[in-house]
Design a protein around this motif. Structure first.
Motif, mmCIF file in Angstrom:
data_model
loop_
_atom_site.group_PDB
_atom_site.id
_atom_site.type_symbol
_atom_site.label_atom_id
_atom_site.label_comp_id
_atom_site.label_asym_id
_atom_site.label_seq_id
_atom_site.Cartn_x
_atom_site.Cartn_y
_atom_site.Cartn_z
ATOM 1 N N LEU A 7 0.817 -1.207 0.000
ATOM 2 C CA LEU A 7 0.000 0.000 0.000
ATOM 3 C C LEU A 7 0.855 1.263 0.000
ATOM 4 C CD1 LEU A 7 -2.975 -0.911 2.358
ATOM 5 C CD2 LEU A 7 -2.708 -1.254 -0.107
ATOM 6 N N ALA A 8 1.947 1.255 0.740
ATOM 7 C CA ALA A 8 2.819 2.435 0.758
ATOM 8 C C ALA A 8 3.400 2.691 -0.632
ATOM 9 C CB ALA A 8 3.933 2.247 1.783
ATOM 10 N N GLY A 9 3.837 1.635 -1.284
ATOM 11 C CA GLY A 9 4.371 1.779 -2.639
ATOM 12 C C GLY A 9 3.297 2.200 -3.624
ATOM 13 N N ALA A 10 2.076 1.647 -3.456
ATOM 14 C CA ALA A 10 0.980 2.019 -4.347
ATOM 15 C C ALA A 10 0.616 3.485 -4.174
ATOM 16 C CB ALA A 10 -0.227 1.131 -4.083
ATOM 17 N N ALA A 11 0.586 3.956 -2.924
ATOM 18 C CA ALA A 11 0.263 5.363 -2.673
ATOM 19 C C ALA A 11 1.334 6.276 -3.271
ATOM 20 C CB ALA A 11 0.125 5.609 -1.171
ATOM 21 N N LYS A 12 2.594 5.884 -3.156
ATOM 22 C CA LYS A 12 3.684 6.686 -3.723
ATOM 23 C C LYS A 12 3.554 6.781 -5.241
ATOM 24 C CE LYS A 12 8.744 7.026 -3.859
ATOM 25 N NZ LYS A 12 10.036 6.430 -3.388
ATOM 26 N N ALA A 13 3.268 5.645 -5.888
ATOM 27 C CA ALA A 13 3.097 5.646 -7.345
ATOM 28 C C ALA A 13 1.890 6.483 -7.748
ATOM 29 C CB ALA A 13 2.944 4.209 -7.852
ATOM 30 N N PHE A 14 0.822 6.396 -6.953
ATOM 31 C CA PHE A 14 -0.379 7.179 -7.229
ATOM 32 C C PHE A 14 -0.070 8.675 -7.212
ATOM 33 C CE2 PHE A 14 -3.961 9.643 -5.661
ATOM 34 C CZ PHE A 14 -4.994 9.263 -6.504
ATOM 35 N N HIS A 15 0.632 9.134 -6.180
ATOM 36 C CA HIS A 15 0.947 10.554 -6.081
ATOM 37 C C HIS A 15 1.906 10.988 -7.194
ATOM 38 C CE1 HIS A 15 -1.249 11.468 -2.475
ATOM 39 N NE2 HIS A 15 -0.662 10.502 -1.803
ATOM 40 N N ARG A 16 2.804 10.115 -7.599
ATOM 41 C CA ARG A 16 3.780 10.452 -8.639
ATOM 42 C C ARG A 16 3.125 10.522 -10.019
ATOM 43 N NH1 ARG A 16 7.013 5.876 -8.669
ATOM 44 N NH2 ARG A 16 5.646 5.057 -10.326
ATOM 45 N N ASP A 17 2.332 9.513 -10.348
ATOM 46 C CA ASP A 17 1.823 9.363 -11.707
ATOM 47 C C ASP A 17 0.379 9.835 -11.887
ATOM 48 O OD1 ASP A 17 4.251 8.192 -12.460
ATOM 49 O OD2 ASP A 17 3.549 6.183 -11.915
ATOM 50 N N GLY A 18 -0.362 9.994 -10.779
ATOM 51 C CA GLY A 18 -1.769 10.352 -10.876
ATOM 52 C C GLY A 18 -2.690 9.169 -10.998
ATOM 53 N N PHE A 19 -2.129 7.965 -10.963
ATOM 54 C CA PHE A 19 -2.919 6.737 -11.009
ATOM 55 C C PHE A 19 -2.053 5.590 -10.519
ATOM 56 C CE2 PHE A 19 -0.481 6.555 -14.858
ATOM 57 C CZ PHE A 19 -0.272 5.205 -15.105
ATOM 58 N N VAL A 20 -2.693 4.490 -10.176
ATOM 59 C CA VAL A 20 -1.967 3.273 -9.841
ATOM 60 C C VAL A 20 -2.871 2.086 -10.147
ATOM 61 C CG1 VAL A 20 -2.707 3.116 -7.406
ATOM 62 C CG2 VAL A 20 -0.496 2.165 -8.101
ATOM 63 N N ILE A 21 -2.271 0.986 -10.569
ATOM 64 C CA ILE A 21 -3.014 -0.220 -10.918
ATOM 65 C C ILE A 21 -2.776 -1.276 -9.845
ATOM 66 C CG2 ILE A 21 -3.335 -2.024 -12.652
ATOM 67 C CD1 ILE A 21 -2.073 -0.076 -14.693
#
Length: 258
Positions: A7-21
């Motif tokens: 979840l921490a990695g997913a949240a980081k990717a979400f904030h960086r890219d604007g989405f996460v899968i």
């Protein structure tokens, strides 16, 4: 409900890219059950014959407030790991602001690039230094209920990092990211920042595309249940709901403004 995720990695990717899968966040059999329920609801003549003020279907492709119609839709609001990731991004007092099912038949698609809310950070367009992240106020959790594994099936498309542009569509080639198709299997889930530019590519196949979209917002973002000030949850929606689920549906503790 689904398989474990970072979840921490997913949240980081979400904030960086604007989405996460999140692959396989919802079991395939659960996604199929939801797809069948969507189709059954769509085929109900009373849905299409209802007074427009009931706001049950829009544009013949979007079915509104699915949590009103079956507890399977209600309960996915707190399904893990989705709910914990949403709370990681938006905070522990966030809530659902909408839940709709998209049923995109052959030849259709929500093809215009758009964002899902007001433009929150227009000043970013004038910023001299690139931003590493911005606060997220609302997001959409989109669960594929059918396989969308090739371009012809009309996948959701996004412009990575467009949430940092301080602009709204139409598409401009000078954005840092280029269009990316989010190909998916039934049960895959992707989270989109409401500021991320996205669209549904045209469905050029002979297969209907099904997606369940649950939007969440921080506490100060209003819920979007038509007719808004006159809306009340139907009897039975909160029956057996946990405290957490009831809060997601709007039963908040008292706060600074009331």
């Amino acid at each position: 409900m689904g398989r474990p995720h970072d979840l921490a990695g997913a949240a980081k990717a979400f904030h960086r890219d604007g989405f996460v899968i999140l692959p396989s966040a919802v079991p395939a059999d659960a996604a199929e059950h939801l797809r069948v329920l969507v189709e059954h609801h769509y085929q109900d003549p009373q849905v299409h014959a209802a007074d427009p003020e009931r706001d049950l279907v829009r544009g013949d492709v979007s079915l509104m407030r699915m949590f009103e119609h079956d507890q399977a839709f209600r309960d996915i609001i707190t399904a893990e790991p989705l709910a914990s990731l949403v709370e990681t991004i938006l905070g522990p007092d966030c809530h659902v602001i909408s839940q709709n099912a998209l049923r995109i038949p052959p030849g259709k698609g929500i093809v215009n690039w758009h964002i899902d809310d007001a433009l929150f950070f227009p000043f970013l367009d004038e910023a001299e230094a690139p931003q590493e992240s911005i606060p997220c106020f609302s997001l959409n959790v989109m669960c594929a209920l059918s396989d969308i594994e090739q371009e012809q099936y009309g996948p959701t498309q996004v412009i990575p990092q467009s949430h940092m542009s301080g602009r709204r569509p139409p598409y401009s080639p000078d954005l840092p990211g280029k269009p990316r198709s989010l190909l998916a299997q039934a049960g895959d889930v992707y989270l989109l920042n409401s500021q991320t530019w996205h669209r549904g590519a045209p469905n050029r196949s002979d297969r209907t595309r099904y997606v369940l979209t649950t939007a969440y917002g921080r506490r100060f973002i209003s819920q979007r249940f038509y007719p808004f000030i006159g809306y009340r949850l139907p009897d039975g929606v909160l029956e057996g709901a946990s405290v957490r689920l009831a809060r997601f549906l709007g039963r908040h503790d008292k706060g600074p403004y009331g």
